[in-house]
Scaffold this active site. Structure first.
Site, short mmCIF file in Angstrom:
data_model
loop_
_atom_site.label_atom_id
_atom_site.label_comp_id
_atom_site.label_asym_id
_atom_site.label_seq_id
_atom_site.Cartn_x
_atom_site.Cartn_y
_atom_site.Cartn_z
N GLY A 233 10.93 -2.61 -5.32
CA GLY A 233 10.75 -1.70 -6.45
C GLY A 233 11.19 -2.35 -7.76
O GLY A 233 10.82 -3.49 -8.06
N GLY A 236 12.40 -6.02 -8.02
CA GLY A 236 11.51 -7.18 -7.84
C GLY A 236 11.10 -7.37 -6.40
O GLY A 236 10.72 -6.42 -5.72
N GLY A 263 3.16 -1.40 -5.06
CA GLY A 263 3.26 -2.34 -3.93
C GLY A 263 1.90 -2.95 -3.61
O GLY A 263 1.80 -4.14 -3.28
N ASP A 264 0.85 -2.15 -3.72
CA ASP A 264 -0.50 -2.67 -3.45
C ASP A 264 -0.87 -3.73 -4.49
O ASP A 264 -1.48 -4.75 -4.16
CB ASP A 264 -1.53 -1.53 -3.50
O1 LIG Z 1 -0.68 7.74 3.37
P1 LIG Z 1 -0.63 6.23 3.21
O2 LIG Z 1 -1.84 5.57 3.74
O3 LIG Z 1 0.65 5.63 3.70
O4 LIG Z 1 -0.59 5.95 1.66
C1 LIG Z 1 -1.65 6.36 0.84
C2 LIG Z 1 -1.25 6.21 -0.61
O5 LIG Z 1 -0.09 6.96 -0.93
O6 LIG Z 1 -0.95 4.84 -0.84
C3 LIG Z 1 -1.48 4.41 -2.08
C4 LIG Z 1 -0.38 3.83 -2.89
O7 LIG Z 1 0.22 2.76 -2.24
C5 LIG Z 1 -2.15 5.60 -2.70
O8 LIG Z 1 -3.33 5.21 -3.34
C6 LIG Z 1 -2.39 6.55 -1.56
O9 LIG Z 1 -2.40 7.89 -1.95
#
Ligand SMILES: O=P(O)(O)OC[C@@]1(O)O[C@H](CO)[C@@H](O)[C@@H]1O
Length: 338
Positions: A233, A236, A263-264
């Site tokens: 977070g 870093g 994170g993505d």
């Molecule tokens: O329910 P999951 O699959 O764990 O997470 C889904 C999600 O929270 O992850 C993304 C952010 O990382 C958002 O775009 C999406 O809503």
């Protein structure tokens, strides 16, 4: 391994609906929102969007119904997506965004995937993985999906030549690691909470004690994971490689607007740097710069390269708060790498 393409699987995609609160969330109150916006989401979708925003070649693979709104939203953004049909449209996940940057996520369970749909997704992934540099398996699995599915996919994709990255949590993450070498990805991106749950320690210990974090990361390498990108977070991230490399990076000061998707975007930054041939310290820098840029944007927005400030990220060899490794593989060890 070849090519410059990144294929992402989002088994549980979402429309991300961001609701802007006028103040802190008051349970039980009627809240007059300042605004609302919807974007296509799900972790693999976000990775693909960020790579595409940088001019990269990203192909998101996902289940989608006929006339599914997520298909419209991604097509409008110019992504060359691959879909496998399912009977119900994509879930909606809600983000309650407070003015101080605090976000509360409400994620729906998602559309179940039957065995035929899972087989079709695996086939689509295999097809597109051949000739690609990376396959990313990201996010939760929809209800009823066997927790070990990601581990199965890693094994199924192994001979395509593409490197495999996984970012997931809870049971699917535990099952991945339990599968041993056949399920081990080339890159795993846990956050502190996920690493703590894998190691059976508290998140506070992972964040507060570098030795605990290091030992937990070490167990991932022992299970065959080549690279671990541990995202922390606002603190870093840390990159650890199975050959003993260890770097940590701190982000620049930013005003946090929404951590959703940060994170993505970190993972996307890492992959973009890898595609550009960058060394580990630079891959980590780009990851942290992308994560910070994402957190400074509202909702699930992904940054463009112009919004990403790599030079502002401070990269050092070793763990934060610990001495650098005694025999680091990077000649820049112990110095600030700028
Ligand atoms: O329910 P999951 O699959 O764990 O997470 C889904 C999600 O929270 O992850 C993304 C952010 O990382 C958002 O775009 C999406 O809503």
């Amino acid at each position: 391994m070849s090519g410059r393409r990144v294929v992402t699987l989002t088994a549980n995609p979402s429309l991300d609906r961001t609701l802007s609160l006028p103040g802190p969330l008051l349970e039980g109150a009627v809240v007059r929102l300042l605004g609302a916006a919807t974007e296509p989401g799900g972790k693999g979708v976000n990775v693909a969007r960020a790579i595409a925003a940088a001019g990269g070649d990203a192909v998101p693979v996902l289940p989608a119904a006929e006339h599914d709104p997520i298909v419209t939203a991604l097509t409008e953004r110019g992504l060359p997506l691959v879909t496998v049909p399912v009977s119900a449209p994509v879930r909606t996940n809600y983000t309650l965004a407070a003015p101080d940057g605090t976000t509360t996520k409400l994620n729906e369970p998602g559309v179940p995937l039957d065995a035929d749909t899972r087989a079709a997704l695996a086939q689509a992934l295999r097809l597109h993985a051949s000739g690609s540099r990376w396959v990313v398996l990201s996010g939760s699995l929809p209800p009823g999906t066997p927790a070990g599915w990601y581990a199965e996919l890693v094994a199924v994709l192994r001979d395509t030549g593409a490197k495999i990255a996984v970012d997931t949590s809870e049971e699917p993450l535990r099952a991945l690691l339990a599968a041993g070498a056949s399920g081990a990805p080339d890159l795993l991106k846990p956050n502190a909470e996920e690493l703590a749950s894998l190691a059976g320690v508290s998140e506070a210990d992972v964040l507060g004690d570098p030795d605990v974090a290091l030992s937990a990361v070490g167990t991932l390498h022992e299970r065959g994971v080549a690279e671990v990108l541990l995202t922390l977070g606002g603190d870093g991230a840390v990159l650890s490689t199975a050959d003993g490399g260890l770097w940590s990076a701190r982000p620049p000061r930013i005003t946090v607007r929404s951590t959703v998707g940060a994170g993505d975007c970190s993972l996307a930054g890492y992959l973009l740097a890898d595609l550009a041939g960058a060394q580990p310290a630079e891959r980590l820098r780009t990851a942290v710069a992308y994560g910070a840029a994402s957190a400074s944007l509202p909702g699930s927005a992904v940054p463009t390269p112009a919004q990403v400030d790599g030079p502002a990220v401070r990269v050092t060899a070793g763990m934060p708060g610990s001495a650098p490794l005694s025999s680091p593989p990077d000649p820049a060890a112990g110095r600030v790498v700028r």
